[in-house]
Design a protein around this motif. Structure first.
Motif: not given
Length: 169
Positions: A75-81
């Motif tokens: 699950y490669p979730r993106l960072r907020p920035f």
């Protein structure tokens, strides 16, 4: 809910230079104080040094090295920035964010120290929590990244405690 909680914390960034510098310090450097506390603890328990060191090391490897990286691969979730297109307060590559590797590592370290020396419980737990909130403040993580990392860290310590042979000390 994740976005709401993120905005609640991260919206404080940029309000005050002192607050920003404090958040950066806590997000980047507070962990080193936990590591120093761990080294001090290990050195103070000379008769149990090897066992305690192995317990902590295995907990950290399981939490940060194995479980966190496996979840990130799946699950490669993106960072907020990266998602919200802003510059975080701390320099960070845009690697997968879920679960937080910092939270997994430092909550595992804190939980291991708590199990080895209960007197330290509030200090090390507070440090891990503050660091997690600071990483949200700095824009490096979503709140659920931190929560998942904390759960991975705590779970890893409990697994290692269960697996290691019991001693009579």
């Amino acid at each position: 809910m994740d976005l709401y909680l993120f905005n609640l914390v991260h919206d404080l960034a940029g309000v005050s230079r002192l607050l920003d510098l404090s958040g950066i310090f806590l997000a980047k450097y507070l962990g080193y104080f936990l590591i120093l506390a761990t080294i001090a603890f290990l050195l103070s328990e000379k008769s149990k040094f090897v066992r305690n060191f192995i317990f902590i090391l295995l907990s950290l490897i399981l939490s940060r090295g194995l479980i966190t990286e496996t979840i990130r691969f799946i699950y490669p979730r993106l960072r907020p920035f990266a998602t919200l297109d802003f510059t975080p307060l701390v320099n960070h590559i845009s690697s997968p964010a879920f679960p937080s590797g910092h939270a997994a590592f430092y909550f595992a370290l804190a939980m291991a120290l708590i199990l080895l020396n209960y007197r330290w419980r509030w200090w090390v737990l507070a440090a891990a929590i503050v660091m997690g909130i600071a990483r949200i403040f700095a824009g490096a993580h979503w709140p659920m990244d931190i929560l998942a990392g904390a759960l991975v860290g705590i779970f890893s310590v409990l697994v290692v405690k269960y697996i290691l042979p019991k001693t009579n000390d």
